[in-house]
Design a protein around this motif. Structure first.
Motif, PDB file in Angstrom:
ATOM      1  N   GLY A  14      44.998  42.469  40.229  1.00  0.00           N
ATOM      2  CA  GLY A  14      45.061  43.229  39.859  1.00  0.00           C
ATOM      3  C   GLY A  14      45.306  42.952  38.254  1.00  0.00           C
ATOM      4  O   GLY A  14      44.086  44.554  37.164  1.00  0.00           O
ATOM      5  N   ALA A  15      45.351  42.122  37.242  1.00  0.00           N
ATOM      6  CA  ALA A  15      45.422  41.932  35.532  1.00  0.00           C
ATOM      7  C   ALA A  15      43.952  41.281  35.814  1.00  0.00           C
ATOM      8  O   ALA A  15      43.134  41.487  34.530  1.00  0.00           O
ATOM      9  CB  ALA A  15      45.893  40.796  36.117  1.00  0.00           C
ATOM     10  N   ILE A  16      42.937  40.280  37.150  1.00  0.00           N
ATOM     11  CA  ILE A  16      41.738  39.659  36.659  1.00  0.00           C
ATOM     12  C   ILE A  16      40.768  41.512  36.785  1.00  0.00           C
ATOM     13  O   ILE A  16      39.764  42.135  36.480  1.00  0.00           O
ATOM     14  CB  ILE A  16      41.783  39.465  38.371  1.00  0.00           C
ATOM     15  CG1 ILE A  16      42.476  37.829  37.831  1.00  0.00           C
ATOM     16  CG2 ILE A  16      40.408  39.102  37.840  1.00  0.00           C
ATOM     17  CD1 ILE A  16      42.339  37.442  38.755  1.00  0.00           C
ATOM     18  N   MET A  21      37.083  45.410  34.138  1.00  0.00           N
ATOM     19  CA  MET A  21      37.375  46.680  34.024  1.00  0.00           C
ATOM     20  C   MET A  21      38.209  47.338  33.123  1.00  0.00           C
ATOM     21  O   MET A  21      39.384  48.241  33.161  1.00  0.00           O
ATOM     22  CB  MET A  21      37.069  47.751  35.344  1.00  0.00           C
ATOM     23  CG  MET A  21      36.936  47.529  36.145  1.00  0.00           C
ATOM     24  SD  MET A  21      37.079  48.149  37.665  1.00  0.00           S
ATOM     25  CE  MET A  21      36.442  49.875  37.133  1.00  0.00           C
ATOM     26  N   PRO A  22      37.621  46.703  32.365  1.00  0.00           N
ATOM     27  CA  PRO A  22      38.808  47.467  30.789  1.00  0.00           C
ATOM     28  C   PRO A  22      38.677  48.594  30.459  1.00  0.00           C
ATOM     29  O   PRO A  22      37.937  49.416  30.322  1.00  0.00           O
ATOM     30  CB  PRO A  22      38.140  46.301  29.426  1.00  0.00           C
ATOM     31  CG  PRO A  22      37.035  45.816  29.694  1.00  0.00           C
ATOM     32  CD  PRO A  22      36.578  46.106  31.063  1.00  0.00           C
ATOM     33  N   GLY A  39      44.950  47.190  46.277  1.00  0.00           N
ATOM     34  CA  GLY A  39      43.769  46.173  46.236  1.00  0.00           C
ATOM     35  C   GLY A  39      43.864  44.638  47.241  1.00  0.00           C
ATOM     36  O   GLY A  39      42.888  44.560  47.842  1.00  0.00           O
ATOM     37  N   GLY A  40      45.275  43.900  47.037  1.00  0.00           N
ATOM     38  CA  GLY A  40      45.196  42.925  47.839  1.00  0.00           C
ATOM     39  C   GLY A  40      45.039  43.269  49.215  1.00  0.00           C
ATOM     40  O   GLY A  40      44.600  42.777  49.478  1.00  0.00           O
ATOM     41  N   LEU A  41      46.182  44.209  49.751  1.00  0.00           N
ATOM     42  CA  LEU A  41      45.904  44.002  50.783  1.00  0.00           C
ATOM     43  C   LEU A  41      44.961  45.232  50.868  1.00  0.00           C
ATOM     44  O   LEU A  41      44.165  44.930  52.946  1.00  0.00           O
ATOM     45  CB  LEU A  41      47.384  45.240  51.355  1.00  0.00           C
ATOM     46  CG  LEU A  41      48.518  44.400  50.696  1.00  0.00           C
ATOM     47  CD1 LEU A  41      49.633  45.660  50.439  1.00  0.00           C
ATOM     48  CD2 LEU A  41      49.417  43.126  51.445  1.00  0.00           C
ATOM     49  N   LEU A  42      44.248  45.802  50.672  1.00  0.00           N
ATOM     50  CA  LEU A  42      42.945  46.821  51.064  1.00  0.00           C
ATOM     51  C   LEU A  42      41.791  45.524  51.157  1.00  0.00           C
ATOM     52  O   LEU A  42      41.162  45.757  52.020  1.00  0.00           O
ATOM     53  CB  LEU A  42      42.974  47.529  50.150  1.00  0.00           C
ATOM     54  CG  LEU A  42      40.998  48.298  50.525  1.00  0.00           C
ATOM     55  CD1 LEU A  42      40.847  48.944  51.109  1.00  0.00           C
ATOM     56  CD2 LEU A  42      40.916  49.047  48.604  1.00  0.00           C
ATOM     57  N   GLY A  43      41.766  44.110  50.126  1.00  0.00           N
ATOM     58  CA  GLY A  43      40.743  43.508  50.487  1.00  0.00           C
ATOM     59  C   GLY A  43      41.144  42.681  51.748  1.00  0.00           C
ATOM     60  O   GLY A  43      40.103  42.396  52.292  1.00  0.00           O
ATOM     61  N   GLY A  44      41.804  42.293  51.741  1.00  0.00           N
ATOM     62  CA  GLY A  44      42.119  41.411  53.150  1.00  0.00           C
ATOM     63  C   GLY A  44      41.591  42.077  54.350  1.00  0.00           C
ATOM     64  O   GLY A  44      41.556  41.461  54.935  1.00  0.00           O
ATOM     65  N   GLY A  71      39.066  44.088  46.252  1.00  0.00           N
ATOM     66  CA  GLY A  71      39.966  45.333  46.142  1.00  0.00           C
ATOM     67  C   GLY A  71      40.478  46.202  45.237  1.00  0.00           C
ATOM     68  O   GLY A  71      40.821  47.506  45.647  1.00  0.00           O
ATOM     69  N   SER A  72      41.403  45.553  44.488  1.00  0.00           N
ATOM     70  CA  SER A  72      41.744  46.281  43.957  1.00  0.00           C
ATOM     71  C   SER A  72      40.603  46.426  42.509  1.00  0.00           C
ATOM     72  O   SER A  72      40.945  47.942  42.026  1.00  0.00           O
ATOM     73  CB  SER A  72      42.637  44.796  42.546  1.00  0.00           C
ATOM     74  OG  SER A  72      43.880  44.014  42.903  1.00  0.00           O
ATOM     75  N   VAL A  73      39.511  45.684  42.377  1.00  0.00           N
ATOM     76  CA  VAL A  73      38.883  46.913  41.184  1.00  0.00           C
ATOM     77  C   VAL A  73      38.201  47.867  42.376  1.00  0.00           C
ATOM     78  O   VAL A  73      37.756  48.971  41.570  1.00  0.00           O
ATOM     79  CB  VAL A  73      36.622  45.663  41.218  1.00  0.00           C
ATOM     80  CG1 VAL A  73      35.951  46.306  41.025  1.00  0.00           C
ATOM     81  CG2 VAL A  73      37.945  44.638  40.935  1.00  0.00           C
ATOM     82  N   ILE A  74      38.077  48.165  43.480  1.00  0.00           N
ATOM     83  CA  ILE A  74      37.567  49.392  43.972  1.00  0.00           C
ATOM     84  C   ILE A  74      38.907  50.179  44.012  1.00  0.00           C
ATOM     85  O   ILE A  74      38.430  51.718  43.889  1.00  0.00           O
ATOM     86  CB  ILE A  74      37.602  48.840  45.485  1.00  0.00           C
ATOM     87  CG1 ILE A  74      36.736  47.726  45.645  1.00  0.00           C
ATOM     88  CG2 ILE A  74      37.313  49.928  46.892  1.00  0.00           C
ATOM     89  CD1 ILE A  74      35.716  47.793  46.986  1.00  0.00           C
TER      90      ILE A  74
END
Length: 92
Positions: A14-16, A21-22, A39-44, A71-74
């Motif tokens: 999430g921090a990345i 995407m500032p 997002g981590g779970l979504l990416g997995g 996933g976090s970016v999405i």
């Protein structure tokens, strides 16, 4: 990989994602952390569904981190789309 590891990966992802995407987001750091975890779970999950990866289970595997950040970016992009029109500006 245990749930605590996914939470840790999600927080960092999430921090990345936020760094990639500032901008100002409603909700601040708490929402960013929750978006990172989800997002981590979504990416997995997307890695399994789209690419047929049996398991993304290595904490130090690059694929785990790429999937979590993606996933976090999405989710951050979707969150901004949903909340983007809800900002109220006062005109004097």
């Amino acid at each position: 990989m245990g749930i605590l590891a996914w939470i840790l990966i999600g927080l960092i992802a999430g921090a990345i994602a936020k760094a990639l995407m500032p901008g100002k987001d409603p909700g601040g750091i708490i929402i960013t952390m929750l978006i990172g975890i989800a997002g981590g779970l979504l990416g997995g999950w997307l890695g399994k569904v789209l690419f047929g990866v049996d398991s993304i289970d290595g904490f130090f595997d690059l694929s785990t981190w790429v999937a979590a950040v993606a996933g976090s970016v999405i989710l951050l992009a979707l969150y901004r789309l949903v909340t983007g029109g809800r900002h109220h500006h006062r005109h004097v």
